[in-house]
Scaffold this motif. Structure first.
Motif, PDB file in Angstrom:
ATOM      1  N   GLU A 238       0.828  -1.202   0.000  1.00 14.00           N
ATOM      2  CA  GLU A 238       0.000   0.000   0.000  1.00 14.00           C
ATOM      3  C   GLU A 238       0.869   1.263   0.000  1.00 14.00           C
ATOM      4  O   GLU A 238       0.559   2.236  -0.690  1.00 14.00           O
ATOM      5  CB  GLU A 238      -0.932  -0.013   1.217  1.00 14.00           C
ATOM      6  N   ILE A 239       1.943   1.220   0.786  1.00 11.47           N
ATOM      7  CA  ILE A 239       2.851   2.378   0.841  1.00 11.47           C
ATOM      8  C   ILE A 239       3.503   2.604  -0.520  1.00 11.47           C
ATOM      9  O   ILE A 239       3.561   3.732  -1.027  1.00 11.47           O
ATOM     10  CB  ILE A 239       3.915   2.166   1.933  1.00 11.47           C
ATOM     11  N   GLU A 240       3.989   1.503  -1.144  1.00 10.28           N
ATOM     12  CA  GLU A 240       4.629   1.626  -2.449  1.00 10.28           C
ATOM     13  C   GLU A 240       3.634   2.117  -3.497  1.00 10.28           C
ATOM     14  O   GLU A 240       3.970   2.939  -4.361  1.00 10.28           O
ATOM     15  CB  GLU A 240       5.215   0.275  -2.860  1.00 10.28           C
ATOM     16  N   LEU A 241       2.395   1.599  -3.425  1.00  7.03           N
ATOM     17  CA  LEU A 241       1.371   2.028  -4.375  1.00  7.03           C
ATOM     18  C   LEU A 241       1.051   3.506  -4.189  1.00  7.03           C
ATOM     19  O   LEU A 241       0.917   4.253  -5.169  1.00  7.03           O
ATOM     20  CB  LEU A 241       0.099   1.185  -4.179  1.00  7.03           C
ATOM     21  N   ARG A 242       0.960   3.945  -2.929  1.00 10.08           N
ATOM     22  CA  ARG A 242       0.675   5.352  -2.661  1.00 10.08           C
ATOM     23  C   ARG A 242       1.819   6.236  -3.148  1.00 10.08           C
ATOM     24  O   ARG A 242       1.591   7.294  -3.756  1.00 10.08           O
ATOM     25  CB  ARG A 242       0.445   5.550  -1.167  1.00 10.08           C
ATOM     26  N   GLU A 243       3.061   5.794  -2.894  1.00  9.87           N
ATOM     27  CA  GLU A 243       4.213   6.579  -3.352  1.00  9.87           C
ATOM     28  C   GLU A 243       4.258   6.639  -4.873  1.00  9.87           C
ATOM     29  O   GLU A 243       4.564   7.689  -5.453  1.00  9.87           O
ATOM     30  CB  GLU A 243       5.502   5.969  -2.803  1.00  9.87           C
ATOM     31  N   LYS A 245       1.705   6.383  -6.882  1.00 10.40           N
ATOM     32  CA  LYS A 245       0.617   7.265  -7.298  1.00 10.40           C
ATOM     33  C   LYS A 245       0.997   8.724  -7.120  1.00 10.40           C
ATOM     34  O   LYS A 245       0.700   9.566  -7.978  1.00 10.40           O
ATOM     35  CB  LYS A 245      -0.643   6.936  -6.485  1.00 10.40           C
ATOM     36  N   GLU A 246       1.666   9.032  -6.003  1.00  7.78           N
ATOM     37  CA  GLU A 246       2.087  10.416  -5.765  1.00  7.78           C
ATOM     38  C   GLU A 246       3.118  10.864  -6.792  1.00  7.78           C
ATOM     39  O   GLU A 246       3.057  12.001  -7.283  1.00  7.78           O
ATOM     40  CB  GLU A 246       2.656  10.538  -4.346  1.00  7.78           C
ATOM     41  N   ARG A 247       4.058   9.961  -7.117  1.00 10.84           N
ATOM     42  CA  ARG A 247       5.063  10.309  -8.134  1.00 10.84           C
ATOM     43  C   ARG A 247       4.412  10.515  -9.489  1.00 10.84           C
ATOM     44  O   ARG A 247       4.750  11.455 -10.214  1.00 10.84           O
ATOM     45  CB  ARG A 247       6.123   9.207  -8.217  1.00 10.84           C
ATOM     46  N   LEU A 248       3.469   9.621  -9.819  1.00  9.45           N
ATOM     47  CA  LEU A 248       2.774   9.747 -11.104  1.00  9.45           C
ATOM     48  C   LEU A 248       1.973  11.039 -11.155  1.00  9.45           C
ATOM     49  O   LEU A 248       1.972  11.741 -12.180  1.00  9.45           O
ATOM     50  CB  LEU A 248       1.853   8.540 -11.311  1.00  9.45           C
ATOM     51  N   GLN A 249       1.306  11.359 -10.036  1.00 14.76           N
ATOM     52  CA  GLN A 249       0.528  12.591 -10.002  1.00 14.76           C
ATOM     53  C   GLN A 249       1.435  13.805 -10.145  1.00 14.76           C
ATOM     54  O   GLN A 249       1.088  14.781 -10.826  1.00 14.76           O
ATOM     55  CB  GLN A 249      -0.261  12.665  -8.687  1.00 14.76           C
TER      56      GLN A 249
END
Length: 592
Positions: A238-243, A245-249
């Motif tokens: 979940e942390i990696e997915l959130r990170e 997503k944040e990088r992609l955003q």
């Protein structure tokens, strides 16, 4: 074998009956009843020690009873009483043995179920702990004992705080467990929480913990069931997915080009640059709107066709340049790339759009400048090319005015020079002719080539040149201006014939080049074109022939461009030249 419990019961009843009968009827022969329990005891327990103890007990019972009943001396009375008590004690032991064995199957069943439950709990990848109403541990599976490093600790009956002394490394975690246990008791309902436990290797494990408080009917605390599942990997994912997503955003936010996602013809996502490109203030103004609201009416059909190709016909990516209508009504030019993707489980189109309005305006200015430069160049070339025959004409006119001879010869030369001027002007007009004046129709290329080869056959025979036409398969018609396309074929074939002064063969191959275009290849066996001259073939009035105008290839390039095709030339000195004319099949529209 007969159930031992029932034999114990039988023995006990028989002993009691023997005592009662002797006390009531006071007859010694009734003691023969003692033989029955003796036999039963031996049958049940064939062990000699049990048999001897039973015999001694029964004998003590017999004589003790007789002494009590039939002898009243005090010493005998005391001895009889002792023997009677000993026998009665043995009878009670036998009765208790019966009760124990009577419950033995039920007890074994409970023990079996308990063992199965313990095996199941120990096999679980979670820690499972049972506590009593005071928070004392009653049972913990192997996973939990290893987690808290309590594997060799007598944990039963101890609270978390007490167990913390046996596992200093997990002291804080165990004390925190007591605090969260109290919250579960207070809530009087199932509680979910996440608890973290540090590990000796420096890592931290996270558990999804469920705490189930149990109460007596009167509300007193009865017990607490605690189950914890290791969710460390899930939390890390979940942390990696959130990170990610944040990088992609972040990338989408700083990207200088507009990026959007279209689902069911509606805008599902758009980045900041896309909002700015469409003249909006926030994505909320655009998300949910139809994508066609932002397409200029002149380009609507083209955009729909592109979306159909991407979504339904399997095109991976298509790039076009079209007009876009902004929210404020302003029209801009955009370079749009459409790519098929999947978004939220649905087929979608990823749009990458770049504002090229400034570039288009610069191109238009550059085009105007180029046109002026070309006009100036053409004017200079035309003036130069026409000036030479005009000079000759002027000289002959002056001779005629002077009255000198050779008039017939002069007239022939003058006509030749005028014909040259006429040819230059005619080809110049072809170069400048506008596409709007052309008459586009569906025509058979094979028929057009037959007309052209018939027209040039006489010139070919005079130069000892053979024209061979080869048609490969069924060639579909092309959408063209018949006379213009004939002019191209004439220009290319004339060049091929004139390139072979010693004769040779010109091969014309016609075949399909993919599903949506055809190829007309004209190959000669002439002298070829030097490499340094190839780059200048498109220049007006540049020619490698002594009497060439230098406009034939320029005119041919212009005509093929109007037909949305390509003209490619390859040549090697002393080997010949190959000219490829690629034309689209049934292109119902043409561009200037």
């Amino acid at each position: 074998m007969v159930n031992q419990g029932y034999i114990h019961l039988f023995v006990s009843i028989t002993l009691v009956a023997a005592i009662v009968f002797n006390l009531v009827w006071q007859h010694p022969f009734l003691w023969t009843l003692l033989i029955i329990p003796s036999v039963a005891i031996v049958y049940t327990y064939p062990n000699w020690k049990v048999a001897i103890l039973t015999g001694i007990s029964l004998t003590a019972l017999k004589y003790g009873t007789e002494l009590v009943i039939f002898n009243r001396e005090s010493a005998q009375d005391r001895l009889g009483s002792l023997m009677l008590v000993t026998a009665l004690i043995w009878s009670v032991i036998m009765t208790l043995a019966y009760l124990r064995n009577f419950n033995d199957p039920l007890r074994k069943k409970l023990e079996q179920n308990e063992q199965q439950l313990r095996t199941l709990i120990n096999a679980m990848p979670d820690f499972v702990c049972f506590k009593d109403g005071k928070g004392r541990w009653l049972e913990m599976n192997q996973f939990g004992l290893e987690l808290f490093q309590l594997k060799n600790v007598a944990y039963k009956g101890k609270k978390d705080a007490e167990l913390a002394e046996y596992s200093p490394f997990h002291r804080e975690a165990l004390l925190n467990c007591e605090a969260t246990d109290e919250k579960a008791w207070q809530s009087k309902s199932i509680v979910h929480c996440e608890e973290t436990f540090p590990q000796p290797d420096g890592q931290t494990k996270t558990f999804d913990v469920i705490k189930v408080p149990l109460f007596h009917p009167d509300g007193r605390r009865k017990g607490l069931l605690v189950i914890g599942r290791d969710i460390t990997e899930r939390k890390q994912a979940e942390i990696e997915l959130r990170e990610t997503k944040e990088r992609l955003q972040l990338l989408l936010d700083v990207c200088p080009v507009g990026i959007g996602v279209i689902v069911d013809d509606k805008v599902a996502f758009i980045n900041d640059a896309g909002v700015k490109l469409l003249g909006g203030c926030s994505a909320a103004q655009i998300v949910g709107q139809s994508v066609y609201n932002f397409v200029h009416p002149d380009c609507l059909d083209d955009v729909k066709e592109v979306r159909k190709k991407v979504l339904l016909e399997g095109y991976s990516s298509i790039q076009i340049e079209r007009k876009v209508t902004r929210l404020d009504g302003k029209v801009i030019f955009a370079e749009i790339t459409s790519t098929r993707i999947t978004y939220s489980g649905k087929p979608a189109t990823l749009i990458v759009a770049k504002d090229i309005t400034d570039r288009k305006q610069s191109e238009e200015l550059l085009l105007k400048s180029e046109k002026l430069a070309v006009v100036g160049e053409l004017a200079a070339c035309v003036a130069h090319e026409i000036k030479n025959p005009l000079t000759s004409l002027k000289g002959f006119v002056q001779l005629l005015q002077s009255g000198r001879g050779g008039k017939k010869e002069y007239f022939s030369i003058m006509l030749s020079e005028l014909e040259r001027i006429n040819l230059i002007v005619s080809e110049f007009l072809l170069l400048a002719k506008k596409p709007q004046a052309l008459n586009f129709q569906h025509k058979d290329v094979q028929v057009l080539l037959e007309h052209v080869t018939t027209l040039l056959n006489t010139q070919a025979i005079m130069n000892n040149v053979e024209i061979v036409t080869r048609i490969a398969g069924d060639i579909p018609p092309v959408y063209c201006d018949e006379n213009q396309l004939k002019q191209v074929f004439i220009n290319i074939l004339k060049n091929a014939i004139e390139a072979m002064p010693d004769g040779g063969q010109v091969v014309v191959d016609v075949k399909r080049d993919g599903p949506d275009q055809i190829l007309v290849r004209i190959k000669d066996q002439g002298c070829g074109i030097p490499e340094e001259c190839m780059a200048r073939l498109d220049e007006p009035f540049y020619s490698t022939k002594e009497n060439g105008t230098g406009l034939g290839l320029t005119v041919s390039h212009k005509i093929i461009e109007v037909h949305q095709g390509r003209l490619e030339i390859k040549s090697k000195v002393n080997e010949g030249t190959t000219v490829d004319i690629i034309l689209p099949v049934l292109a119902d529209r043409h561009r200037s």
